[in-house]
Design a protein around this motif. Structure first.
Motif, PDB file in Angstrom:
ATOM      1  N   THR A  55       0.871  -1.178   0.000  1.00 10.93           N
ATOM      2  CA  THR A  55       0.000   0.000   0.000  1.00 10.93           C
ATOM      3  C   THR A  55       0.911   1.231   0.000  1.00 10.93           C
ATOM      4  O   THR A  55       2.121   1.127   0.234  1.00 10.93           O
ATOM      5  CB  THR A  55      -0.910   0.015   1.242  1.00 10.93           C
ATOM      6  OG1 THR A  55      -0.076   0.070   2.420  1.00 10.93           O
ATOM      7  CG2 THR A  55      -1.767  -1.250   1.297  1.00 10.93           C
ATOM      8  N   PHE A  56       0.320   2.394  -0.232  1.00 14.97           N
ATOM      9  CA  PHE A  56       1.123   3.624  -0.308  1.00 14.97           C
ATOM     10  C   PHE A  56       0.557   4.659   0.646  1.00 14.97           C
ATOM     11  O   PHE A  56      -0.603   5.047   0.532  1.00 14.97           O
ATOM     12  CB  PHE A  56       1.122   4.155  -1.745  1.00 14.97           C
ATOM     13  CG  PHE A  56       1.415   3.097  -2.770  1.00 14.97           C
ATOM     14  CD1 PHE A  56       2.647   2.464  -2.800  1.00 14.97           C
ATOM     15  CD2 PHE A  56       0.445   2.702  -3.659  1.00 14.97           C
ATOM     16  CE1 PHE A  56       2.913   1.465  -3.715  1.00 14.97           C
ATOM     17  CE2 PHE A  56       0.690   1.712  -4.593  1.00 14.97           C
ATOM     18  CZ  PHE A  56       1.936   1.081  -4.618  1.00 14.97           C
ATOM     19  N   ARG A  57       1.382   5.109   1.565  1.00 14.58           N
ATOM     20  CA  ARG A  57       0.893   6.059   2.573  1.00 14.58           C
ATOM     21  C   ARG A  57       0.669   7.445   2.002  1.00 14.58           C
ATOM     22  O   ARG A  57      -0.131   8.226   2.527  1.00 14.58           O
ATOM     23  CB  ARG A  57       1.864   6.119   3.758  1.00 14.58           C
ATOM     24  CG  ARG A  57       3.245   6.649   3.402  1.00 14.58           C
ATOM     25  CD  ARG A  57       4.188   6.650   4.593  1.00 14.58           C
ATOM     26  NE  ARG A  57       5.526   7.081   4.209  1.00 14.58           N
ATOM     27  CZ  ARG A  57       6.444   6.294   3.678  1.00 14.58           C
ATOM     28  NH1 ARG A  57       6.176   5.012   3.473  1.00 14.58           N
ATOM     29  NH2 ARG A  57       7.632   6.766   3.347  1.00 14.58           N
ATOM     30  N   ASP A  58       1.384   7.762   0.909  1.00 14.53           N
ATOM     31  CA  ASP A  58       1.223   9.079   0.283  1.00 14.53           C
ATOM     32  C   ASP A  58       1.830   9.047  -1.123  1.00 14.53           C
ATOM     33  O   ASP A  58       2.326   8.004  -1.575  1.00 14.53           O
ATOM     34  CB  ASP A  58       1.873  10.174   1.125  1.00 14.53           C
ATOM     35  CG  ASP A  58       3.331   9.882   1.449  1.00 14.53           C
ATOM     36  OD1 ASP A  58       4.010   9.251   0.614  1.00 14.53           O
ATOM     37  OD2 ASP A  58       3.790  10.272   2.549  1.00 14.53           O
ATOM     38  N   ALA A  59       1.782  10.199  -1.791  1.00 20.09           N
ATOM     39  CA  ALA A  59       2.265  10.275  -3.173  1.00 20.09           C
ATOM     40  C   ALA A  59       3.768  10.028  -3.259  1.00 20.09           C
ATOM     41  O   ALA A  59       4.254   9.461  -4.244  1.00 20.09           O
ATOM     42  CB  ALA A  59       1.923  11.640  -3.778  1.00 20.09           C
ATOM     43  N   ASN A  60       4.515  10.420  -2.235  1.00 17.70           N
ATOM     44  CA  ASN A  60       5.956  10.174  -2.248  1.00 17.70           C
ATOM     45  C   ASN A  60       6.252   8.676  -2.228  1.00 17.70           C
ATOM     46  O   ASN A  60       7.102   8.189  -2.981  1.00 17.70           O
ATOM     47  CB  ASN A  60       6.615  10.849  -1.044  1.00 17.70           C
ATOM     48  CG  ASN A  60       6.726  12.346  -1.246  1.00 17.70           C
ATOM     49  OD1 ASN A  60       6.767  12.821  -2.369  1.00 17.70           O
ATOM     50  ND2 ASN A  60       6.754  13.083  -0.150  1.00 17.70           N
ATOM     51  N   ALA A  61       5.548   7.945  -1.359  1.00 17.52           N
ATOM     52  CA  ALA A  61       5.760   6.498  -1.289  1.00 17.52           C
ATOM     53  C   ALA A  61       5.388   5.847  -2.617  1.00 17.52           C
ATOM     54  O   ALA A  61       6.059   4.911  -3.077  1.00 17.52           O
ATOM     55  CB  ALA A  61       4.919   5.906  -0.152  1.00 17.52           C
ATOM     56  N   PHE A  62       4.343   6.352  -3.243  1.00 17.80           N
ATOM     57  CA  PHE A  62       3.932   5.817  -4.541  1.00 17.80           C
ATOM     58  C   PHE A  62       5.004   6.083  -5.592  1.00 17.80           C
ATOM     59  O   PHE A  62       5.388   5.184  -6.357  1.00 17.80           O
ATOM     60  CB  PHE A  62       2.605   6.450  -4.956  1.00 17.80           C
ATOM     61  CG  PHE A  62       2.079   5.971  -6.268  1.00 17.80           C
ATOM     62  CD1 PHE A  62       1.832   4.622  -6.500  1.00 17.80           C
ATOM     63  CD2 PHE A  62       1.805   6.868  -7.297  1.00 17.80           C
ATOM     64  CE1 PHE A  62       1.336   4.175  -7.714  1.00 17.80           C
ATOM     65  CE2 PHE A  62       1.307   6.431  -8.514  1.00 17.80           C
ATOM     66  CZ  PHE A  62       1.074   5.081  -8.725  1.00 17.80           C
ATOM     67  N   ALA A  63       5.534   7.307  -5.618  1.00 13.97           N
ATOM     68  CA  ALA A  63       6.561   7.663  -6.593  1.00 13.97           C
ATOM     69  C   ALA A  63       7.821   6.817  -6.389  1.00 13.97           C
ATOM     70  O   ALA A  63       8.440   6.356  -7.352  1.00 13.97           O
ATOM     71  CB  ALA A  63       6.889   9.149  -6.487  1.00 13.97           C
ATOM     72  N   GLU A  64       8.197   6.604  -5.142  1.00 17.40           N
ATOM     73  CA  GLU A  64       9.392   5.803  -4.855  1.00 17.40           C
ATOM     74  C   GLU A  64       9.187   4.342  -5.271  1.00 17.40           C
ATOM     75  O   GLU A  64      10.107   3.691  -5.766  1.00 17.40           O
ATOM     76  CB  GLU A  64       9.720   5.909  -3.372  1.00 17.40           C
ATOM     77  CG  GLU A  64      10.246   7.293  -2.995  1.00 17.40           C
ATOM     78  CD  GLU A  64      10.306   7.510  -1.489  1.00 17.40           C
ATOM     79  OE1 GLU A  64      10.939   8.487  -1.068  1.00 17.40           O
ATOM     80  OE2 GLU A  64       9.712   6.699  -0.741  1.00 17.40           O
ATOM     81  N   THR A  65       7.977   3.851  -5.092  1.00 16.75           N
ATOM     82  CA  THR A  65       7.681   2.480  -5.515  1.00 16.75           C
ATOM     83  C   THR A  65       7.769   2.357  -7.031  1.00 16.75           C
ATOM     84  O   THR A  65       8.266   1.351  -7.559  1.00 16.75           O
ATOM     85  CB  THR A  65       6.285   2.062  -5.033  1.00 16.75           C
ATOM     86  OG1 THR A  65       6.242   2.150  -3.617  1.00 16.75           O
ATOM     87  CG2 THR A  65       5.972   0.632  -5.459  1.00 16.75           C
ATOM     88  N   LEU A  66       7.300   3.390  -7.739  1.00 12.24           N
ATOM     89  CA  LEU A  66       7.386   3.358  -9.201  1.00 12.24           C
ATOM     90  C   LEU A  66       8.842   3.340  -9.665  1.00 12.24           C
ATOM     91  O   LEU A  66       9.180   2.689 -10.651  1.00 12.24           O
ATOM     92  CB  LEU A  66       6.646   4.553  -9.803  1.00 12.24           C
ATOM     93  CG  LEU A  66       5.124   4.538  -9.667  1.00 12.24           C
ATOM     94  CD1 LEU A  66       4.510   5.726 -10.412  1.00 12.24           C
ATOM     95  CD2 LEU A  66       4.534   3.237 -10.195  1.00 12.24           C
ATOM     96  N   ILE A  67       9.711   4.036  -8.942  1.00 17.13           N
ATOM     97  CA  ILE A  67      11.142   3.993  -9.279  1.00 17.13           C
ATOM     98  C   ILE A  67      11.650   2.559  -9.145  1.00 17.13           C
ATOM     99  O   ILE A  67      12.335   2.029 -10.029  1.00 17.13           O
ATOM    100  CB  ILE A  67      11.946   4.930  -8.370  1.00 17.13           C
ATOM    101  CG1 ILE A  67      11.555   6.382  -8.616  1.00 17.13           C
ATOM    102  CG2 ILE A  67      13.451   4.738  -8.589  1.00 17.13           C
ATOM    103  CD1 ILE A  67      12.190   7.361  -7.630  1.00 17.13           C
ATOM    104  N   TYR A  68      11.302   1.922  -8.029  1.00 17.34           N
ATOM    105  CA  TYR A  68      11.726   0.540  -7.786  1.00 17.34           C
ATOM    106  C   TYR A  68      11.229  -0.380  -8.899  1.00 17.34           C
ATOM    107  O   TYR A  68      11.992  -1.194  -9.448  1.00 17.34           O
ATOM    108  CB  TYR A  68      11.174   0.100  -6.423  1.00 17.34           C
ATOM    109  CG  TYR A  68      11.188  -1.382  -6.164  1.00 17.34           C
ATOM    110  CD1 TYR A  68      12.380  -2.096  -6.102  1.00 17.34           C
ATOM    111  CD2 TYR A  68       9.994  -2.078  -5.958  1.00 17.34           C
ATOM    112  CE1 TYR A  68      12.388  -3.455  -5.847  1.00 17.34           C
ATOM    113  CE2 TYR A  68       9.985  -3.431  -5.705  1.00 17.34           C
ATOM    114  CZ  TYR A  68      11.185  -4.123  -5.649  1.00 17.34           C
ATOM    115  OH  TYR A  68      11.176  -5.473  -5.406  1.00 17.34           O
TER     116      TYR A  68
END
Ligand code: CA
Length: 240
Positions: free
Chosen positions: A141-154
């Motif tokens: 899950t993603f706590r916020d947009a930053n976590a989502f963006a970092e996951t997309l990098i991964y």
């Protein structure tokens, strides 16, 4: 004599006009043929198609701008916090460096969360969730947009095919349209999380699509999908 000839000419003209009223009328007001109405219909349809094309292009342009805005905000945040992955999600092919010793096995530290995308596994949503739980975690899950963006990098650094799809821990199976994380917390809606391909913002699948994926065709933005699709599990272990 001249007056008599003029009167005769007017009488003959009036009789002739009464005998052929249709010819005179049709000469000046020709009937609308079927071909004319068909052409008008075609013209209206063409205008509608052009309008839809313009709206689609505008939607795609808007999505691209929003994605760029998210990336810009992420870069700014990284530059302010000294985040070791201060790099572009679009241009970078370099793997992020996880914090040493913080995650076990195949998990890597992504912004304080241990993530593992099982690239060699595909399963339906329920089985994928069990796969993650067997590893001591759960679907991501993603706590916020930053976590989502970092996951997309991964994910993008894993160089998956565009046909690949990834399960995450979101669904609306309990109440249609009420998207929640597996923690029962509400999922964020709209940009930058949910994708928009075609004519509108996801989720748009209704009762037939109740599980959330990262959709490869849409640069791994979130889409709703049938829970019976077979996708790769994105597992996470939250730091306590
Ligand atoms: Ca649904």
């Amino acid at each position: 004599m001249v007056l008599t000839a003029a009167v005769l000419w007017m009488v003959v003209g009036a009789v002739w006009a009464q005998q052929k009223p249709g010819n005179l009328y049709e000469e000046h007001f020709p009937p609308i043929h079927l071909n004319c109405t068909q052409s008008l219909t075609d013209l209206l349809l063409l205008r509608q198609e052009n309008r839809l094309s313009e709206l689609t292009l505008a939607e795609e342009a808007s999505t691209a701008v929003l994605k760029e805005a998210v990336q810009l905000l992420t870069d700014i945040r990284n530059s302010l916090t000294g985040n070791p992955w201060a790099e572009s999600a679009v241009s970078s092919n370099r793997s992020p460096t996880p914090a040493p010793g913080s995650c076990s096995g195949n998990f890597v530290n992504i912004g304080g969360t241990c993530l593992y995308l099982a690239t060699d596994t595909v399963a339906v949503w329920g089985t994928a969730r069990q796969f993650c739980q067997d590893l001591g975690g759960d679907l991501a899950t993603f706590r916020d947009a930053n976590a989502f963006a970092e996951t997309l990098i991964y994910i993008k650094n894993l160089a998956l095919a565009r046909t690949a799809n990834v399960w995450i821990g979101g669904y609306d199976q309990i109440a249609e349209g009420n998207w929640i994380w597996i923690s029962k917390e509400p999922m964020p809606r709209g940009s930058p999380f949910w994708g928009a391909i075609g004519f509108g913002r996801e989720p748009r699948g209704g009762l037939g699509e109740n599980c959330a994926i990262l959709y490869g065709v849409d640069d791994f933005m979130i889409h709703d999908a049938p829970c019976t699709w077979k996708c790769k599990p994105l597992c996470q272990i939250m730091h306590s």
